[in-house]
Design a protein around this motif. Sequence first.
Motif, mmCIF file in Angstrom:
data_model
loop_
_atom_site.group_PDB
_atom_site.id
_atom_site.type_symbol
_atom_site.label_atom_id
_atom_site.label_comp_id
_atom_site.label_asym_id
_atom_site.label_seq_id
_atom_site.Cartn_x
_atom_site.Cartn_y
_atom_site.Cartn_z
ATOM 1 N N MET A 116 21.132 42.904 16.548
ATOM 2 C CA MET A 116 22.048 42.524 15.483
ATOM 3 C C MET A 116 23.297 41.827 16.015
ATOM 4 S SD MET A 116 22.692 42.331 12.315
ATOM 5 C CE MET A 116 21.368 43.316 11.620
ATOM 6 N N LEU A 117 23.779 42.269 17.187
ATOM 7 C CA LEU A 117 24.980 41.662 17.777
ATOM 8 C C LEU A 117 24.816 41.537 19.284
ATOM 9 C CD1 LEU A 117 27.987 40.726 17.553
ATOM 10 C CD2 LEU A 117 28.619 43.120 17.913
ATOM 11 N N THR A 118 25.067 40.347 19.789
ATOM 12 C CA THR A 118 25.052 40.105 21.235
ATOM 13 C C THR A 118 26.369 39.462 21.646
ATOM 14 O OG1 THR A 118 22.652 39.814 21.285
ATOM 15 C CG2 THR A 118 23.899 38.910 23.132
ATOM 16 N N ILE A 119 27.023 40.057 22.615
ATOM 17 C CA ILE A 119 28.264 39.523 23.181
ATOM 18 C C ILE A 119 28.010 39.232 24.659
ATOM 19 C CG2 ILE A 119 30.688 40.005 23.704
ATOM 20 C CD1 ILE A 119 30.182 39.826 20.720
ATOM 21 N N GLU A 120 28.242 37.998 25.054
ATOM 22 C CA GLU A 120 28.014 37.613 26.448
ATOM 23 C C GLU A 120 29.227 36.860 26.979
ATOM 24 O OE1 GLU A 120 24.417 35.353 26.641
ATOM 25 O OE2 GLU A 120 23.119 37.118 26.468
ATOM 26 N N GLN A 121 29.766 37.353 28.079
ATOM 27 C CA GLN A 121 30.873 36.696 28.789
ATOM 28 C C GLN A 121 31.997 36.304 27.825
ATOM 29 O OE1 GLN A 121 31.163 36.119 32.401
ATOM 30 N NE2 GLN A 121 29.788 37.851 32.015
ATOM 31 N N LEU A 122 32.359 37.241 26.970
ATOM 32 C CA LEU A 122 33.410 36.975 25.986
ATOM 33 C C LEU A 122 34.781 37.091 26.627
ATOM 34 C CD1 LEU A 122 34.244 36.490 23.007
ATOM 35 C CD2 LEU A 122 34.312 38.979 22.743
ATOM 36 N N ASN A 123 35.555 36.033 26.495
ATOM 37 C CA ASN A 123 36.950 36.012 26.919
ATOM 38 C C ASN A 123 37.810 35.701 25.699
ATOM 39 O OD1 ASN A 123 36.606 36.057 30.016
ATOM 40 N ND2 ASN A 123 35.312 34.340 29.398
ATOM 41 N N VAL A 124 38.870 36.462 25.518
ATOM 42 C CA VAL A 124 39.796 36.227 24.414
ATOM 43 C C VAL A 124 41.205 36.202 24.985
ATOM 44 C CG1 VAL A 124 40.569 36.955 22.136
ATOM 45 C CG2 VAL A 124 38.245 37.532 22.895
ATOM 46 N N TRP A 125 41.996 35.220 24.554
ATOM 47 C CA TRP A 125 43.350 35.105 25.096
ATOM 48 C C TRP A 125 44.330 34.719 24.000
ATOM 49 C CZ3 TRP A 125 39.336 31.768 25.862
ATOM 50 C CH2 TRP A 125 39.493 30.463 25.381
ATOM 51 N N PHE A 126 45.618 34.924 24.311
ATOM 52 C CA PHE A 126 46.700 34.564 23.408
ATOM 53 C C PHE A 126 47.705 33.700 24.166
ATOM 54 C CE2 PHE A 126 45.169 38.760 22.037
ATOM 55 C CZ PHE A 126 44.795 38.467 20.732
ATOM 56 N N GLY A 127 48.187 32.658 23.509
ATOM 57 C CA GLY A 127 49.207 31.821 24.120
ATOM 58 C C GLY A 127 48.647 30.825 25.109
ATOM 59 N N HIS A 128 49.558 30.163 25.798
ATOM 60 C CA HIS A 128 49.202 29.127 26.755
ATOM 61 C C HIS A 128 49.880 29.410 28.090
ATOM 62 C CE1 HIS A 128 47.556 26.765 23.404
ATOM 63 N NE2 HIS A 128 48.674 27.083 22.743
ATOM 64 N N VAL B 198 48.126 35.355 27.804
ATOM 65 C CA VAL B 198 47.695 36.740 28.010
ATOM 66 C C VAL B 198 46.193 36.811 27.788
ATOM 67 C CG1 VAL B 198 47.856 39.107 27.190
ATOM 68 C CG2 VAL B 198 49.913 37.674 27.275
ATOM 69 N N ASP B 199 45.458 37.262 28.797
ATOM 70 C CA ASP B 199 44.009 37.427 28.687
ATOM 71 C C ASP B 199 43.715 38.834 28.206
ATOM 72 O OD1 ASP B 199 42.964 34.845 29.740
ATOM 73 O OD2 ASP B 199 44.121 35.446 31.505
ATOM 74 N N ALA B 200 43.354 38.947 26.920
ATOM 75 C CA ALA B 200 43.175 40.257 26.294
ATOM 76 C C ALA B 200 41.788 40.838 26.515
ATOM 77 C CB ALA B 200 43.452 40.157 24.795
ATOM 78 N N VAL B 201 40.774 39.975 26.593
ATOM 79 C CA VAL B 201 39.397 40.404 26.857
ATOM 80 C C VAL B 201 38.832 39.507 27.943
ATOM 81 C CG1 VAL B 201 37.073 40.714 25.908
ATOM 82 C CG2 VAL B 201 39.088 41.199 24.486
ATOM 83 N N LYS B 202 38.162 40.120 28.925
ATOM 84 C CA LYS B 202 37.702 39.374 30.100
ATOM 85 C C LYS B 202 36.223 39.661 30.357
ATOM 86 C CE LYS B 202 42.272 40.503 31.888
ATOM 87 N NZ LYS B 202 43.025 41.336 32.856
ATOM 88 N N SER B 203 35.404 38.644 30.154
ATOM 89 C CA SER B 203 33.974 38.676 30.523
ATOM 90 C C SER B 203 33.246 39.890 29.952
ATOM 91 C CB SER B 203 33.819 38.636 32.045
ATOM 92 O OG SER B 203 34.443 37.497 32.593
ATOM 93 N N ALA B 204 33.435 40.143 28.670
ATOM 94 C CA ALA B 204 32.791 41.299 28.032
ATOM 95 C C ALA B 204 31.332 40.994 27.715
ATOM 96 C CB ALA B 204 33.533 41.688 26.762
ATOM 97 N N ASP B 205 30.463 41.964 27.977
ATOM 98 C CA ASP B 205 29.035 41.850 27.691
ATOM 99 C C ASP B 205 28.543 43.147 27.063
ATOM 100 O OD1 ASP B 205 27.786 39.279 29.010
ATOM 101 O OD2 ASP B 205 29.132 40.079 30.543
ATOM 102 N N PHE B 206 27.909 43.056 25.898
ATOM 103 C CA PHE B 206 27.181 44.203 25.344
ATOM 104 C C PHE B 206 26.300 43.707 24.207
ATOM 105 C CE2 PHE B 206 31.142 44.122 22.886
ATOM 106 C CZ PHE B 206 30.716 44.331 21.577
ATOM 107 N N HIS B 207 25.346 44.525 23.810
ATOM 108 C CA HIS B 207 24.493 44.199 22.673
ATOM 109 C C HIS B 207 24.348 45.435 21.800
ATOM 110 C CE1 HIS B 207 21.514 46.182 25.258
ATOM 111 N NE2 HIS B 207 20.871 46.452 24.142
ATOM 112 N N VAL B 208 24.090 45.202 20.535
ATOM 113 C CA VAL B 208 23.916 46.288 19.568
ATOM 114 C C VAL B 208 22.638 46.014 18.788
ATOM 115 C CG1 VAL B 208 24.972 47.607 17.706
ATOM 116 C CG2 VAL B 208 26.439 46.446 19.379
#
Length: 251
Positions: A1-13, A18-28
């Motif tokens: 139902m959900l696949t997350i691969e190498q997810l990076n999330v950041w704010f600003g420049h 600020v790198d809030a999420v770094k290389s997240a991987d999981f599946h549901v």
Amino acid sequence: MLTIEQLNVWFGHAPERVDAVKSADFHVAPGESFGLVGESGSGKSTILRAITGLIDTWSGRIEVAGETITGRRRSQEFHKTVQMVFQDPYASLHPRHSVDRVLSETLNLQGMDQIDARITRLLDQVGLGRGFRFRYPHQLSGGQRQRVAIARALAAEPRLLLLDEPTSALDVSVQAEILNLLCDIRAERGLTYVMVSHDLAVVAHMCDRLAVMREGRIIEQMDAATLRAGAAQGEYARALIAASTSYTRET
């Protein structure tokens, strides 16, 4: 139902980025309940907001029900598949909109028919009943407001429900009622859950598997049985479990 691969999330420049999420991987898997746990600021809620499109500064791969997500979530089909229940029921409902208006607007946006019958059914499903239909948020308790928020999320008949600390703003006496309601709804509708919580006891009760986050990274994944047994592999995860279950008084 959900696949997350190498997810990076950041704010600003850069250089203030600020790198809030770094290389997240999981599946549901479909029908599974998956938890995200960790300290405040570890990136748990940020992942949910990236999935729903509330944050658009991200890279990597997000796949929902076999469809890869790109850009803003504008399609009606996406919002029929994915809905989110937010942490604070006091902030997530418009103070000047009645329960009827909250639910009818959502149903109309999703192109649903038989609005009156659907509203009655939704209120019954979340344990409120039709007597609450024309009340306003200020006339409801915290637990009742969260039930309305859950009904609003269910109005689209989603397959994936994202739960961002759904009971943390409620009185302890009400928390168990809402968690049991969510368990019942998942069983009845065959929903998939992704739940963010700082409360490991809640995750152990609600989730089949979970991921432990620290400083934006997923550092360990385990099943609920491992969590309950306190048998995490990593030192940080073991310390997190120990901190949530007991303390040692200094002598």
